[in-house]
Design a protein around this motif. Structure first.
Motif, PDB file in Angstrom:
ATOM      1  N   GLU A 498       0.832  -1.204   0.000  1.00  0.00           N
ATOM      2  CA  GLU A 498       0.000   0.000   0.000  1.00  0.00           C
ATOM      3  C   GLU A 498       0.872   1.260   0.000  1.00  0.00           C
ATOM      4  OE1 GLU A 498      -3.472   2.112   2.772  1.00  0.00           O
ATOM      5  OE2 GLU A 498      -2.739   0.102   3.239  1.00  0.00           O
ATOM      6  N   GLU A 501       2.541   1.621  -3.471  1.00  0.00           N
ATOM      7  CA  GLU A 501       1.599   2.060  -4.507  1.00  0.00           C
ATOM      8  C   GLU A 501       1.377   3.566  -4.409  1.00  0.00           C
ATOM      9  OE1 GLU A 501      -2.487   0.390  -6.524  1.00  0.00           O
ATOM     10  OE2 GLU A 501      -2.174   0.064  -4.372  1.00  0.00           O
ATOM     11  N   ARG A 502       1.216   4.057  -3.180  1.00  0.00           N
ATOM     12  CA  ARG A 502       1.017   5.494  -2.982  1.00  0.00           C
ATOM     13  C   ARG A 502       2.262   6.299  -3.391  1.00  0.00           C
ATOM     14  NH1 ARG A 502       0.158   5.216   2.018  1.00  0.00           N
ATOM     15  NH2 ARG A 502       2.266   5.735   2.730  1.00  0.00           N
ATOM     16  N   PHE A 505       2.971   6.203  -7.221  1.00  0.00           N
ATOM     17  CA  PHE A 505       2.004   7.039  -7.924  1.00  0.00           C
ATOM     18  C   PHE A 505       2.429   8.502  -7.854  1.00  0.00           C
ATOM     19  CE2 PHE A 505      -1.804   9.732  -7.900  1.00  0.00           C
ATOM     20  CZ  PHE A 505      -2.359   9.401  -9.130  1.00  0.00           C
ATOM     21  N   GLU A 510       2.732   3.985 -12.214  1.00  0.00           N
ATOM     22  CA  GLU A 510       1.832   2.978 -11.675  1.00  0.00           C
ATOM     23  C   GLU A 510       2.655   1.795 -11.171  1.00  0.00           C
ATOM     24  OE1 GLU A 510      -1.340   3.220 -11.241  1.00  0.00           O
ATOM     25  OE2 GLU A 510      -1.658   5.114 -12.316  1.00  0.00           O
ATOM     26  N   LEU A 511       2.243   1.218 -10.060  1.00  0.00           N
ATOM     27  CA  LEU A 511       3.003   0.120  -9.477  1.00  0.00           C
ATOM     28  C   LEU A 511       3.081  -1.067 -10.432  1.00  0.00           C
ATOM     29  CD1 LEU A 511       4.520  -0.362  -6.845  1.00  0.00           C
ATOM     30  CD2 LEU A 511       2.487  -1.515  -5.952  1.00  0.00           C
TER      31      LEU A 511
END
Length: 642
Positions: A498, A501-502, A505, A510-511
């Protein structure tokens, strides 16, 4: 492709390297320590002139995908102790002695924290704890603390979470004058308390200095309507946006660039062990690449103080092109004091009153006063004569000519000492010599250590900036496993994913387009690494009895990389000299030494020393008995035939 700009900000000079996907354009500018954004934009302006033939900073910036920037500001801030005073809140009075257990730790503790330590009891009832916390914070700030590090309980962070909730209520962040607070468990999951606290303290010290400069640099870039963010090059070899970079990870990032470039050279030339010798204006950085692997430490150190994060195993010595050469107790010493870029060596004409190797090489005839830094400014030999006569020759009671040769010998010996302990087998070691002063001293220093091979890359003068070319955008995460079970590992996996991914971004990726590497790190209770094994979601982590496990994630968004030419076998051909230079070889003798322009030589060109090879922004001194060979990649390979 869009251009990529790499910038390595050193203590004396700032190097700029621009890659358009095919070729490199590079330049140098004097570092402006009073305002680092000035030399940053001076360098970009000069680079635009080299690219377009006339200065056009707007065109260069608007054709650039990213600027990757490495700065010495964090290193300099610690050396000069220029940063905020730190306060420490802990639950154990014994932590002070723990943090001052060595001379290096005691010195840094006294300078950064001093007496600004408060002890609280996190087990007290909430009302008493809240009252005590307010009193302690007020006392710390009254005593001068501009930032506070909280280190209570274990690395799990439950006690610190409680304190954070209280402090956020009592000292809301929106209030003017609210003191920034860093919680050790948020910063690192390291179980070793002293390393965890030191990491937080040093980061808190470096953060505001780095933040002010880097955000100012970003603002100046935005004024040119640059959309792509400035990337900070880190000491783990990756780059990230300013807002996603940890101040501590910028420490000693320049040498990591040199190591990445050295690894690329080792791969291209099929070399087993290569020692990086980066002789800059202020320091000599030594690092090792063996069998394609950069030597690093699982838990590094800063100024002799252990920290929680990995660091390249780089040793820095206070010797460079601007190091002061003086006479102390009847003998010649070199460094660690440096004249830097201002006032600089005496020959710069900026008011320098100390002798440096730059002054020595000018008077020996190694340097041409009209072509230094590719002719950006002329060197003043008369100033060098006056300073060396007054500070070295007269105190020793010798002639100027004798003093020059003794100073050169002392310099070779000091550089040789800087990497002597890093040599495992001289016969199997290649020296990669770069930095502005590295090629001038490499042969002399290598011979003293029995090393027979020196490789001077064609981009030697800006090689650390070039090495940043192998950097991708990336982030690293690590979190402890409270218990060794598949369910626990999966929960930690999800939390790290998580965060990644943040963060990615916000980096603009994008992950799903990134490369993710997962592993379980197993350590002993004291933090000694036992093993690191690959991890896949659902695995039951293998952590033995009395060992500690953590989950590590590395996320990489790839950028284009340059490919270096291999070490092809070439038929030798005579190198073509572009002239001669009168170089002193003894107190009463000078000789005509051929000068070769590296960029004008054909691959395979060969000659014997003594010789001088002029490259862009550097001069390589080839001593008698050394053979020079220009490789297929137009690098300079030097071999001692004695």
């Amino acid at each position: 492709m869009q251009r990529l700009i790499n910038i390595d900000n050193g203590g004396t000079l700032t190097d700029i390297c621009v890659w358009d996907g095919q070729d490199f354009t590079y330049t140098k500018t004097l570092t402006t320590p009073f305002d680092l954004s000035k030399c940053l934009f001076d360098g970009i302006t000069k680079a635009s002139e080299a690219v377009y033939g006339a200065a056009d900073i707007e065109a260069l910036l608007h054709s650039t995908r990213h600027i990757r920037y490495s700065t010495t500001q964090g290193t300099n801030a610690l050396v000069e102790r220029k940063g905020p005073r730190i306060g420490l809140i802990t639950d154990d009075p014994a932590v002070v002695a723990e943090l001052r257990s060595t001379e290096s730790e005691a010195s840094l503790f006294d300078d950064l924290i001093g007496g600004r330590v408060a002890t609280i009891d996190p087990r007290a009832d909430e009302e008493s704890l809240s009252f005590d916390l307010v009193q302690r914070v007020n006392k710390l700030t009254t005593d001068g603390a501009a930032r506070i590090v909280v280190a209570v309980g274990d690395s799990g962070g439950s006690d610190e979470r409680l304190l954070r909730s209280i402090l956020l209520r009592r000292f809301p962040r929106h209030l003017l004058g609210s003191v920034p607070i860093l919680y050790s468990w948020e910063f690192t999951a390291d179980r070793v308390r002293s390393r965890r606290i030191w990491s937080g303290v040093i980061n808190a010290f470096l953060h505001p200095t780095m933040e002010r400069f880097l955000y100012n640099a970003e603002d100046r870039l935005r004024s040119h309507r640059v959309k792509n963010p400035l990337l900070i090059y880190r000491n783990d070899g990756a780059s990230s946006r300013v807002a996603k970079s940890v101040a501590l990870k910028t420490y000693s990032s320049g040498p990591r660039g040199g190591l990445e470039g050295t690894r690329a050279l080792a791969k291209a030339y099929g070399l087993g062990h290569v020692l990086m010798i980066d002789v800059g204006g202020t320091t000599t950085d030594v690092g090792s690449v063996k069998n394609g692997r950069i030597a690093d430490e699982r838990r590094g150190s800063v100024k002799g103080v252990p920290i929680s994060f990995p660091m390249s195993d780089v040793h820095s010595s206070g010797i460079g092109g601007s190091s002061v050469i003086a006479v102390r107790d009847g003998r010649i010493t070199v460094g660690p004091e440096s004249v830097g870029a201002a006032p600089g060596p005496a020959c710069f004409g900026f008011g320098g009153k100390s002798a440096t190797i730059t002054d020595v090489n000018l008077l020996l005839g190694v340097l041409d006063p009209t072509t230094y830094l590719d002719g950006d400014f002329s060197l003043d030999a008369e100033r060098s004569k006056a300073v060396i006569t007054a500070t070295v020759a007269e105190p020793l009671g010798v002639s100027l000519e004798e003093a020059l040769l003794r100073m050169e010998a002392a310099y070779f010996a000091t550089v040789a000492n800087a990497f002597a302990d890093s040599i495992e087998d001289a016969a199997d070691t290649t020296i990669a010599a770069f930095g502005g002063a590295g090629p001038m001293s490499a042969c002399g220093a290598a011979r003293l250590n029995g090393v027979k091979t020196v490789l001077v890359p064609k981009l030697a003068a800006v090689f650390s900036a070039f090495g940043i070319s192998f950097s991708d955008i990336g982030q690293n995460y690590e979190a402890g496993l409270p218990e060794a079970s598949a369910a626990t590992a999966a929960a930690v996996h999800d939390s790290l994913l998580e965060r990644a991914e943040r963060d990615m971004f916000q980096e603009g990726h994008e992950l799903a387009s990134c490369v993710l590497q997962w592993s379980v790190v197993v350590e002993e209770q004291d933090g000694t690494l036992v093993s690191e094994i690959p991890y896949a979601y659902g695995d039951d982590p293998s952590v033995g009895t009395d060992l500690h496990g953590s989950l590590r994630l590395t996320v990489t968004a790839a950028l284009p990389h340059v490919e270096l030419a291999g070490n092809e076998t070439l038929a030798p051909r005579p190198a073509v000299a572009s002239g001669v230079r009168r170089v002193r070889s003894s107190p009463d003798q000078v000789e005509d030494v051929p000068v070769y322009s590296l960029v004008e030589q054909q691959p395979g060109a060969t000659a014997m020393g003594p010789a001088l090879v002029e490259g862009p922004f550097f001069t390589a001194r080839v001593l008698e008995g050394w053979q020079l060979h220009v490789t297929a990649g137009s690098d300079l390979l030097l071999t001692d035939t004695r």
